[in-house]
Structures are given as structure tokens and as C-alpha cells.
Motif scaffolding. Structure first.
Motif, PDB file in Angstrom:
ATOM      1  N   THR A  97       0.859  -1.149   0.076  1.00 39.52           N
ATOM      2  CA  THR A  97      -0.173   0.119   0.026  1.00 39.52           C
ATOM      3  C   THR A  97       0.904   1.309   0.086  1.00 39.52           C
ATOM      4  O   THR A  97       2.078   1.240   0.114  1.00 39.52           O
ATOM      5  CB  THR A  97      -0.948  -0.073   1.116  1.00 39.52           C
ATOM      6  OG1 THR A  97      -1.754  -1.284   0.986  1.00 39.52           O
ATOM      7  CG2 THR A  97      -2.194   1.036   0.999  1.00 39.52           C
ATOM      8  N   LEU A  98       0.281   2.411  -0.032  1.00 39.40           N
ATOM      9  CA  LEU A  98       1.216   3.445  -0.581  1.00 39.40           C
ATOM     10  C   LEU A  98       2.320   3.941   0.172  1.00 39.40           C
ATOM     11  O   LEU A  98       3.248   4.209  -0.618  1.00 39.40           O
ATOM     12  CB  LEU A  98       0.083   4.937  -0.403  1.00 39.40           C
ATOM     13  CG  LEU A  98       0.485   6.212  -1.010  1.00 39.40           C
ATOM     14  CD1 LEU A  98       0.843   5.755  -2.516  1.00 39.40           C
ATOM     15  CD2 LEU A  98      -0.616   7.258  -1.073  1.00 39.40           C
ATOM     16  N   SER A  99       2.352   3.905   1.535  1.00 38.81           N
ATOM     17  CA  SER A  99       3.354   4.479   2.177  1.00 38.81           C
ATOM     18  C   SER A  99       4.575   3.542   2.039  1.00 38.81           C
ATOM     19  O   SER A  99       5.841   3.630   1.727  1.00 38.81           O
ATOM     20  CB  SER A  99       3.303   4.488   3.721  1.00 38.81           C
ATOM     21  OG  SER A  99       2.351   5.724   3.873  1.00 38.81           O
ATOM     22  N   ALA A 124       4.821   1.302  -0.892  1.00 41.16           N
ATOM     23  CA  ALA A 124       4.968   1.577  -2.367  1.00 41.16           C
ATOM     24  C   ALA A 124       6.017   2.759  -2.495  1.00 41.16           C
ATOM     25  O   ALA A 124       6.962   2.726  -3.404  1.00 41.16           O
ATOM     26  CB  ALA A 124       3.754   1.810  -3.064  1.00 41.16           C
ATOM     27  N   ARG A 137       8.230   3.740  -0.562  1.00 42.91           N
ATOM     28  CA  ARG A 137       9.712   3.489  -0.065  1.00 42.91           C
ATOM     29  C   ARG A 137      10.295   2.143  -0.347  1.00 42.91           C
ATOM     30  O   ARG A 137      10.735   1.524   0.261  1.00 42.91           O
ATOM     31  CB  ARG A 137       9.500   3.577   1.820  1.00 42.91           C
ATOM     32  CG  ARG A 137       9.186   4.893   2.039  1.00 42.91           C
ATOM     33  CD  ARG A 137      10.126   6.308   1.949  1.00 42.91           C
ATOM     34  NE  ARG A 137      11.345   5.825   2.692  1.00 42.91           N
ATOM     35  CZ  ARG A 137      11.734   6.672   3.776  1.00 42.91           C
ATOM     36  NH1 ARG A 137      10.905   7.690   3.988  1.00 42.91           N
ATOM     37  NH2 ARG A 137      12.780   6.437   4.415  1.00 42.91           N
ATOM     38  N   CYS A 173      -2.263  -2.610   3.461  1.00 39.43           N
ATOM     39  CA  CYS A 173      -1.518  -1.807   4.303  1.00 39.43           C
ATOM     40  C   CYS A 173      -1.464  -2.707   6.013  1.00 39.43           C
ATOM     41  O   CYS A 173      -2.511  -3.136   6.270  1.00 39.43           O
ATOM     42  CB  CYS A 173      -2.242  -0.584   4.978  1.00 39.43           C
ATOM     43  SG  CYS A 173      -1.409   0.530   6.094  1.00 39.43           S
ATOM     44  N   LEU A 174      -0.260  -2.846   6.194  1.00 41.31           N
ATOM     45  CA  LEU A 174       0.025  -3.695   7.682  1.00 41.31           C
ATOM     46  C   LEU A 174       0.010  -2.673   8.784  1.00 41.31           C
ATOM     47  O   LEU A 174       0.354  -3.321   9.875  1.00 41.31           O
ATOM     48  CB  LEU A 174       1.170  -4.405   7.522  1.00 41.31           C
ATOM     49  CG  LEU A 174       1.319  -5.592   6.594  1.00 41.31           C
ATOM     50  CD1 LEU A 174       2.702  -6.180   6.375  1.00 41.31           C
ATOM     51  CD2 LEU A 174       0.226  -6.828   7.167  1.00 41.31           C
ATOM     52  N   GLY A 175      -0.235  -1.422   8.582  1.00 35.83           N
ATOM     53  CA  GLY A 175      -0.109  -0.414   9.708  1.00 35.83           C
ATOM     54  C   GLY A 175       1.084  -0.285  10.241  1.00 35.83           C
ATOM     55  O   GLY A 175       1.224  -0.249  11.682  1.00 35.83           O
ATOM     56  N   SER A 176       2.132  -0.253   9.467  1.00 32.07           N
ATOM     57  CA  SER A 176       3.678   0.036   9.756  1.00 32.07           C
ATOM     58  C   SER A 176       4.258   0.889   8.825  1.00 32.07           C
ATOM     59  O   SER A 176       5.242   0.618   8.576  1.00 32.07           O
ATOM     60  CB  SER A 176       4.315  -1.531  10.282  1.00 32.07           C
ATOM     61  OG  SER A 176       5.316  -1.062  10.800  1.00 32.07           O
ATOM     62  N   CYS A 177       3.511   1.782   8.524  1.00 35.72           N
ATOM     63  CA  CYS A 177       3.916   2.796   7.327  1.00 35.72           C
ATOM     64  C   CYS A 177       5.110   3.627   7.919  1.00 35.72           C
ATOM     65  O   CYS A 177       5.871   3.912   6.740  1.00 35.72           O
ATOM     66  CB  CYS A 177       2.732   3.788   7.002  1.00 35.72           C
ATOM     67  SG  CYS A 177       1.066   2.874   7.116  1.00 35.72           S
ATOM     68  N   GLY A 178       5.316   3.757   8.979  1.00 30.78           N
ATOM     69  CA  GLY A 178       6.533   4.863   9.625  1.00 30.78           C
ATOM     70  C   GLY A 178       7.863   3.939   9.166  1.00 30.78           C
ATOM     71  O   GLY A 178       8.837   4.482   9.276  1.00 30.78           O
ATOM     72  N   GLU A 181      10.754  -4.803   9.671  1.00 26.85           N
ATOM     73  CA  GLU A 181      10.543  -3.260   9.059  1.00 26.85           C
ATOM     74  C   GLU A 181      11.888  -2.796   8.694  1.00 26.85           C
ATOM     75  O   GLU A 181      12.773  -3.177   8.769  1.00 26.85           O
ATOM     76  CB  GLU A 181      10.012  -2.662  10.143  1.00 26.85           C
ATOM     77  CG  GLU A 181       8.669  -3.169  10.732  1.00 26.85           C
ATOM     78  CD  GLU A 181       8.219  -2.699  12.459  1.00 26.85           C
ATOM     79  OE1 GLU A 181       8.168  -1.479  12.393  1.00 26.85           O
ATOM     80  OE2 GLU A 181       7.782  -3.557  13.060  1.00 26.85           O
ATOM     81  N   THR A 219      -1.558   4.943   8.947  1.00 22.82           N
ATOM     82  CA  THR A 219      -1.819   5.161   9.974  1.00 22.82           C
ATOM     83  C   THR A 219      -1.287   4.196  11.003  1.00 22.82           C
ATOM     84  O   THR A 219      -1.279   2.831  10.604  1.00 22.82           O
ATOM     85  CB  THR A 219      -3.586   5.078  10.487  1.00 22.82           C
ATOM     86  OG1 THR A 219      -4.089   6.001   9.538  1.00 22.82           O
ATOM     87  CG2 THR A 219      -3.801   5.472  11.810  1.00 22.82           C
ATOM     88  N   PHE A 220      -0.682   4.328  11.948  1.00 21.21           N
ATOM     89  CA  PHE A 220       0.242   3.500  12.832  1.00 21.21           C
ATOM     90  C   PHE A 220       0.599   3.951  14.333  1.00 21.21           C
ATOM     91  O   PHE A 220       1.376   3.580  14.966  1.00 21.21           O
ATOM     92  CB  PHE A 220       1.453   3.001  12.319  1.00 21.21           C
ATOM     93  CG  PHE A 220       2.315   4.205  11.672  1.00 21.21           C
ATOM     94  CD1 PHE A 220       2.004   4.822  10.440  1.00 21.21           C
ATOM     95  CD2 PHE A 220       3.544   4.865  12.142  1.00 21.21           C
ATOM     96  CE1 PHE A 220       2.849   6.087  10.038  1.00 21.21           C
ATOM     97  CE2 PHE A 220       4.202   5.666  12.042  1.00 21.21           C
ATOM     98  CZ  PHE A 220       3.945   6.463  10.754  1.00 21.21           C
ATOM     99  N   ASN A 276      -2.703   3.153  -6.647  1.00 23.89           N
ATOM    100  CA  ASN A 276      -2.505   2.468  -5.483  1.00 23.89           C
ATOM    101  C   ASN A 276      -3.620   2.484  -4.406  1.00 23.89           C
ATOM    102  O   ASN A 276      -3.908   1.357  -3.977  1.00 23.89           O
ATOM    103  CB  ASN A 276      -1.121   2.806  -4.845  1.00 23.89           C
ATOM    104  CG  ASN A 276      -0.649   2.001  -3.520  1.00 23.89           C
ATOM    105  OD1 ASN A 276      -1.427   1.834  -2.677  1.00 23.89           O
ATOM    106  ND2 ASN A 276       0.471   1.250  -3.794  1.00 23.89           N
TER     107      ASN A 276
END
Lengths: 158, 418
Positions: free
Chosen positions: A85-87, A89, A91, A124-129, A142, B89-90, B332
Motif C-alpha cells: 500500500t501507498l507508504s 510503495a 519506500r 496496509c499492515l499499519g507500519s507505514c513509518g 520493518e 496510520t500506525f 495504489n
């Protein structure tokens, strides 16, 4: 395939059921438990869970098939879930998938012939940072480069 | 001077342990609520604080709690929504790993306020480690007598359980979550009845986000005035901002509600990766309208972002640099919503497919000018025409990307015409 919970799993199952006012509500946790015990969820496993919870197979399948984490087909021993997912993708998730394809010969939804490794692109796995992120079985890896992924996979060996 | 409370002690070793949480004042609010306050007084303080939901919609938490009927012979339920899955969101994951007792204590207080004797924390299935962190934190709370029967001699009973999802974005929507908890597909329900009247197991139910509930102990302990003094009074408080994409220092930043977006990106986030120029920012998770680089001098709070046509959402800030292909980026996002549409409502089920198909066509150079307009039209036909907000979430990025970056879509079309 001999489908029945071990004594320990059955104890856990009973504890799960006791948390809810009806048996149906225990379906998701019971399916997680079954998947942990049987590695994936063949027809017999869904039918078994249904019998325990007094639900017809059709209703168990209806629920199980809605959720991406329930494996209605077997996966590799090490199941690579690459977030695209976007973030991720932005990176480098694409480079991770390309690398897996090139080095291990598997694309989205495929398993190596020896059954060791499988790949699936996930949402999205919710670990975008800490993108890009790959979940291997239960664990998150990560901020990953293709080289780091290789080292992790080498570490698994067997 | 702003004091971090939600993440104040997360960098100390074993910050997730109950003993370390208590060292920072943890569980004082729970004692106070049980011993000194009635349920209605708790609701009143939370109403006074203007705490607004951190999950995306920004609904006032105290008001929501007030909707639970006063007289009913049915059991009540509190559901802590830890199904964090809005792209970008995280923050809830950080709370769960670093300060799980804050959201657990908040869940206790909220349960007391709405007179619920059972609380489930619904956590997304992928967070396997986080589910274990919560389970051991809950065990600690039982051992300490903060959960169970006749808590601290108050006569109040409360049980708390972790319930794992299994991979479905839609279960973050509160009625989808309720259906999922009941062991079914996460198909959102038509409202009314609202969950506060008829929710899980057809009983009065409140669903609140992890971060919303994590704020509650601090409000009870320090008072509504303290909370309101942080950021804009209409939606105040400490806030977790998630920064990802093309920034030098991605991560979660606890800041006063209303921090300037430009400051967030350039000062806290260290600026754009490789010192490139900024092209676009999604300020509140992938479902909210995108901002151009010229629009980022804005306060990150509910009302300020609404004023410029976007939303705070879940405060998932996704940063895109000058080299980002906006057609690709939208594809995306469109792919995500097509994958996550639960399939219940026709406009969303069909529309998200059409949108992805059109975007693939435009990306491949086979698109026409008419396809760009058709794409926007498809989004218009999804928006506000579905049971739950997933439809709107799928439509808003399409509408805003096409409107604000139309030249990029047209360039792909012209290329194909040439």
C-alpha cells in the motif's frame, strides 16, 4: 489429514468460547486456533470448527472466506506478506517483490516447489513509518532492504 | 510547554508493564472514577473536555457515551477499536506496544461510564505481537484487582478480552467491527439503530478508538480544563500524528492538536527525503482529500482541515515528493479500496472496480480525456451512496487527485494520443 484439537488446544478452545454470550462469536478466534494447529484451513478443519460451534459448514466458510488471513489453501513454511500500500510503495515495496521474484522465483500468490517460501502482496499492515514492511508468518520485519530480507531468510535455514 | 502524556514514558525499558505505568500516575484515574465519581459524572467530564474520536470521524466521545440508554435490562458492551488499518496510520500500534495500560485504563473508565460489564479489544489479526502485549497487560490488571468482580470494593464488575480480527479493513468501521465480533463477515449495518441503542449481540454498545480511550485516564486525572488547554477548544488534546512516505524522519509524533502541517513535515519530520521538493500530502489517512504543496500551511485539527476541504481523519500524514507519479499513487489507493470493499453495496463494489480499471487504462497510456471525466464521475456515484463510509473513503481521493493533479492524468492521455 487427521483433524482434531490436541488436549491443550481443546482447553484453549473452551476458554475462548466462555468469553462470549453465544458460540458463533467464538468463530474468528476458533479459526485462528484451528489454523495454528493445522497450518491451514482445509474443508475438514472448517467442518470440524463448525461442529464444535454448532454451525453448518456453509456459515463457517462464509465467514472464513471473507478474511484474508484465513488460509483456505496451504502456503509455504515461510509465508512472506509484502505490504504494497501507498507508504510502503513510496519506500520500496516494489523492489522487495521484484527481488523475491528474481532470486526465489515466486510472484504474488506463488510458493517455491520445495514448499519453503510463499509470497503474497498484502494491503496496509499499519507500519507505514517503518516502510517497507514484510510480515513473515506472525512477525513484522520493518524498514527492510532486499539484502536484509535475504539475510533473514538465510537465518531460517531449515 | 507541551507535555507528552500518551507516549511520555514509552522509551523507558518495559514501558508496557503495569508497574511502570503506575509510576507515571497510571490507574489513579480508575481509582478516582470508581471511588469518587458516578457514571454520569464521568460522562460529564469527558463531554466537558471536548474529546473527539481519534479513529477518523472525530465524533465527540462524551456525547456518544451519553446515547447509551439509562434504563435497559440488557447488558452493555464497550468495544475498543484496535483494528488500525487506514493506510498511513500506525499510532495505535505504538500505544499498544509502548503504553497499553493507558488504553486499557481508558476502556475500564469508559465501561464504568456506560455501565458495561464486558469490554472487548478488537485488534487487527496481523498485530500478533500486539495482541500478546495486550493480553499480558490485561492479566496484570486482573492480578492487581483492577478487573474482575467487585473491583476495589466498588461493587462494579468488569471483564476484558482481546478479540483478534483476521484481515479486513472494513472491520475498523464500527458496525462492521460489531458483525465481525459476532463471528460473521464484517458487513456494516444500516443505521439506525445506532450501536449505542443496539450494537453487539443486539445490546447497547459503544465503540471507541485506542487513542481516544487512551486519552480518558488523563482527562479524569487532570480534568477537562487541562485537556481543553491543549490546542483548539473545539477539538483539543494531545494528538498522535503519523508521518510516512517521503520524509527524512518518519514516525509517530505526539504534539498538541493543531500543530502546523508544514512544521510537522519540515521540523519534526526533518523535511523531504533526499532534499527533494514536496508535491503532495495526504493529511489524514488515504481516504481523505489530498493537499498540494501550496496548501500545507494549515493547522492539523478537525475544523482547520475541514475548512480547506479535507479531514484530520486518523492523522496519517503521507508525504509525496516531486517525483511521485500521481496517477500511480491514486491507482495504489484505488486498488486498496477495491480490495477492501466488502461487496455489500453496489456503488462501492462495482465503482471501486471501475475506478481501478480506468486508472490502469490511463496509466498504461491507453486512456482518453473522456476516461478522466468518467473516473471522476464514477467516484461521484459512489460518494454518499453506500451503507458505510468506505464508499466515501474510496471516492474522496479520486475526486481530489483528479481535481488537483489533472494535468498529470492529461499528460498520460496526451502521450497515448501522440
Amino acid at each position: 489429514m487427521n483433524i482434531a484439537f490436541s488436549n491443550d488446544a481443546m482447553k484453549e478452545f473452551r476458554e475462548i468460547v466462555a468469553r462470549y454470550p453465544n458460540k458463533r462469536a467464538a468463530l474468528l478466534p476458533a479459526l485462528h486456533l484451528a489454523q495454528r494447529e493445522f497450518a491451514w484451513l482445509p474443508y475438514e478443519a472448517l467442518e470440524y470448527v463448525g461442529r464444535l460451534l454448532e454451525l453448518p459448514y456453509s456459515e463457517v466458510y462464509d465467514t472464513a472466506s471473507f478474511y484474508t488471513m484465513f488460509k483456505l489453501k496451504p502456503t509455504g513454511k515461510y509465508h512472506l506478506q509484502v505490504c504494497h500500500t501507498l507508504s510502503c510503495a513510496l519506500r520500496g515495496a516494489g523492489a522487495i517483490c521484484d527481488h523475491v521474484k528474481e532470486k526465489y522465483g515466486i510472484g504474488n500468490g506463488e510458493t517455491t516447489p520445495d514448499g519453503k517460501l510463499s509470497l503474497v502482496k498484502v494491503e496496509c499492515l499499519g507500519s507505514c513509518g517503518t516502510a517497507p514492511v514484510v510480515q513473515i508468518n506472525d512477525d513484522y520485519y520493518e524498514d527492510l532492504s532486499p539484502e536484509q530480507l535475504d539475510r533473514i531468510l538465510e537465518g531460517f535455514k531449515s | 510547554m507541551f507535555e507528552k502524556v500518551l507516549t511520555g514514558h514509552i522509551n523507558i525499558p518495559d514501558s508496557q508493564k503495569l508497574a511502570n505505568y503506575e509510576k507515571t500516575g497510571g490507574y489513579r484515574a480508575w481509582r478516582k472514577a470508581l471511588k469518587e465519581m458516578t457514571s454520569d459524572q464521568v460522562i460529564e467530564v469527558v463531554k466537558q473536555s471536548n474529546l473527539r474520536g481519534r479513529g477518523g470521524a472525530g465524533f465527540p466521545a462524551g456525547m456518544k457515551w451519553g446515547f447509551v440508554p439509562k434504563t435497559t435490562d440488557k447488558p452493555h458492551y464497550l468495544l475498543n477499536n484496535a483494528d488500525e488499518s487506514e493506510p498511513g496510520t500506525f499510532k495505535d500500534r505504538l500505544i499498544i506496544n509502548g503504553n497499553p495500560h493507558s488504553t486499557i485504563e481508558g476502556s475500564m473508565i469508559a465501561s464504568y461510564a456506560i455501565r458495561a460489564n464486558t469490554c472487548y479489544i478488537y485488534i487487527r489479526g496481523e498485530f500478533v505481537k500486539e495482541a500478546k502485549v495486550l493480553e499480558s497487560a490485561i492479566r496484570e490488571a486482573y492480578d492487581k484487582g483492577y478487573l474482575g468482580k467487585n473491583i476495589l470494593g466498588s461493587g462494579f464488575n468488569l471483564d476484558m478480552y482481546v478479540h483478534r480480527g483476521a484481515g479486513a479493513y472494513i472491520c475498523g468501521e464500527e458496525t462492521g467491527l460489531i458483525e465481525s465480533l459476532e463471528g460473521k463477515r464484517g458487513w456494516p449495518r444500516i443505521k439506525p439503530p445506532f450501536p449505542a441503542i443496539e450494537g453487539v449481540f443486539r445490546c447497547p454498545t459503544i465503540v471507541n478508538n485506542v487513542e481516544t480511550l487512551a486519552c480518558v485516564p488523563y482527562i479524569i486525572e487532570r480534568g477537562a480544563e487541562w485537556f481543553k488547554s491543549i490546542g483548539p477548544a473545539s477539538g483539543p488534546g494531545p494528538k498522535l500524528y503519523c508521518l510516512s512516505g517521503h520524509v527524512k524522519k518518519p514516525g509517530v509524533y505526539e504534539l498538541p492538536m493543531g500543530v502546523n502541517l508544514k512544521e510537522l513535515i519540515y521540523e519534526y519530520g526533518g523535511g523531504i527525503l533526499n532534499d527533494k521538493k514536496l508535491k503532495a500530502v495526504i493529511p489524514g489517512g488515504s481516504s481523505v482529500p489530498v493537499l498540494t504543496a501550496e496548501e500545507i500551511d494549515v493547522a492539523m485539527d478537525f475544523d482547520s482541515l475541514a475548512k480547506i476541504g479535507t479531514m484530520l481523519g486518523s492523522a496519517g500524514v503521507i508525504v509525496m515528493d516531486e517525483d511521485t507519479d500521481m496517477v500511480n499513487a491514486l491507482l495504489n489507493i484505488a486498488h486498496f479500496y477495491r480490495h477492501e470493499s466488502c461487496g455489500q453495496c453496489t456503488p462501492c463494489r462495482e465503482g471501486t472496480h471501475w475506478a481501478e480499471k480506468l486508472l490502469k487504462k490511463i496509466k498504461s497510456g491507453q486512456g482518453t480525456m473522456a476516461d478522466i471525466d468518467l473516473l471522476a464521475e464514477v467516484a461521484d456515484h459512489i460518494n454518499f451512496r453506500t451503507i458505510c463510509p468506505l464508499g466515501d473513503a474510496a471516492a474522496m481521493p479520486i475526486q481530489s487527485f483528479v481535481k488537483k493533479f489533472r494535468h498529470e492524468f492529461e499528460a498520460k492521455v496526451r502521450k497515448s494520443a501522440a
